[in-house]
Write a protein that holds these residues in place. Structure first.
Motif, PDB file in Angstrom:
ATOM      1  N   VAL A 138      83.794 -59.638 128.427  1.00 24.45           N
ATOM      2  CA  VAL A 138      83.047 -58.944 129.481  1.00 24.45           C
ATOM      3  C   VAL A 138      82.743 -57.512 129.061  1.00 24.45           C
ATOM      4  O   VAL A 138      81.610 -57.026 129.211  1.00 24.45           O
ATOM      5  N   TYR A 139      83.738 -56.830 128.533  1.00 23.72           N
ATOM      6  CA  TYR A 139      83.557 -55.442 128.088  1.00 23.72           C
ATOM      7  C   TYR A 139      82.463 -55.355 127.023  1.00 23.72           C
ATOM      8  O   TYR A 139      81.567 -54.507 127.099  1.00 23.72           O
ATOM      9  N   LYS A 142      78.936 -56.257 128.461  1.00 19.53           N
ATOM     10  CA  LYS A 142      78.455 -55.167 129.318  1.00 19.53           C
ATOM     11  C   LYS A 142      77.976 -53.990 128.464  1.00 19.53           C
ATOM     12  O   LYS A 142      76.958 -53.356 128.770  1.00 19.53           O
ATOM     13  N   GLN A 143      78.698 -53.707 127.380  1.00 20.76           N
ATOM     14  CA  GLN A 143      78.312 -52.618 126.483  1.00 20.76           C
ATOM     15  C   GLN A 143      76.940 -52.863 125.866  1.00 20.76           C
ATOM     16  O   GLN A 143      76.222 -51.916 125.549  1.00 20.76           O
ATOM     17  N   GLU A 147      73.818 -58.673 131.945  1.00 17.88           N
ATOM     18  CA  GLU A 147      74.285 -58.855 133.322  1.00 17.88           C
ATOM     19  C   GLU A 147      75.367 -59.925 133.262  1.00 17.88           C
ATOM     20  O   GLU A 147      75.096 -61.062 132.885  1.00 17.88           O
ATOM     21  N   VAL A 148      76.580 -59.565 133.634  1.00 21.18           N
ATOM     22  CA  VAL A 148      77.720 -60.454 133.401  1.00 21.18           C
ATOM     23  C   VAL A 148      78.259 -61.031 134.709  1.00 21.18           C
ATOM     24  O   VAL A 148      78.464 -60.308 135.687  1.00 21.18           O
ATOM     25  N   PHE A 165      85.249 -53.849 135.629  1.00 21.76           N
ATOM     26  CA  PHE A 165      84.126 -53.649 134.713  1.00 21.76           C
ATOM     27  C   PHE A 165      82.763 -53.560 135.399  1.00 21.76           C
ATOM     28  O   PHE A 165      81.750 -53.392 134.727  1.00 21.76           O
ATOM     29  N   VAL A 167      81.141 -55.990 137.220  1.00 25.94           N
ATOM     30  CA  VAL A 167      80.355 -57.216 137.060  1.00 25.94           C
ATOM     31  C   VAL A 167      80.554 -58.081 138.305  1.00 25.94           C
ATOM     32  O   VAL A 167      81.156 -57.646 139.281  1.00 25.94           O
TER      33      VAL A 167
END
Length: 213
Positions: A138-139, A142-143, A147-148, A165, A167
């Motif tokens: 996820v990290y 997202k970086q 769109e998570v 995070f 999301v």
């Protein structure tokens, strides 16, 4: 010369290719070392790493389901581990147990190499699971601007991760609907591993262009 030993710690862990990979480089580079498998239950893991040197190891890697426990148990963590809340690498430094996280770099580097162009404009990623591996995925996603969405059978776990995070969290019943809009599907659960039940998901709704990781 003394042989230094390291290991990969998880449960299950028989599927891991880490001993083969590390063993190859130890031999190729002429380093007197050994890299082994350690299958440790949730109860056994804290006891084992609290006496890592006494068990004959200088460090190792952590896999499912121990990454969050490792985060809590180490004396100090690197920046990536702090951001993610999970540790996948352990080593001893002046007798202190240190922790780091290389999952994000490895995950994204592999995704870039194996599925070039995956990060299309407006990319939507669906991550299955809410443990340490999911946190890293996820990290990293997202970086890179994706769109998570996170799905977990225990929704509260997905919600905790989502809040950390920024999301979106869902229960597993949302998977069929989410798959229709998914560009990258990432399985961070233990389902499908050796000794675990299969991951039973109907992938028919998934786009033909989607990447499954």
């Amino acid at each position: 010369m003394k042989v230094r030993r390291a290991c990969v710690m998880g449960h299950p862990v028989a599927h891991s290719r880490s001993p083969m990979i590390h063993g190859y480089w130890l031999k190729t580079l002429g380093i007197p070392g050994a890299y082994e498998l350690k299958d440790l239950t949730v109860e056994a893991f804290p006891v084992f790493i609290s006496n890592l040197a006494g068990n004959g190891y200088v460090g190792g890697n952590v896999t499912v389901p121990h990454k969050e426990a490792a985060f809590r148990l180490v004396a100090s963590r690197d920046e990536a581990a702090e951001a993610i809340g999970a540790v996948n690498t352990l080593w001893l430094e002046n007798g202190r147990l240190m922790g780091g996280n290389s999952d994000t770099h490895g995950f994204i580097a592999n995704l870039d190499e194996r599925a070039r162009g995956w990060d299309v404009p407006g990319c939507r990623a669906l991550v299955l699971g809410a443990g340490g591996a999911a946190r890293s995925a996820v990290y990293a996603l997202k970086q890179r601007g994706a769109e998570v969405h996170v799905v977990n059978r225990t929704v509260s776990r997905a919600q905790d991760l989502a809040a950390r995070f920024g999301v979106m969290a869902h229960g597993f019943d949302a998977v069929p609907r989410l798959l229709r809009e998914t560009d990258v599907l990432v399985n961070c659960t233990s389902l499908g591993l050796a000794g675990k039940p299969p991951l039973e998901i109907d992938l028919d709704p998934l786009k033909r262009s989607a990447v499954v990781y």
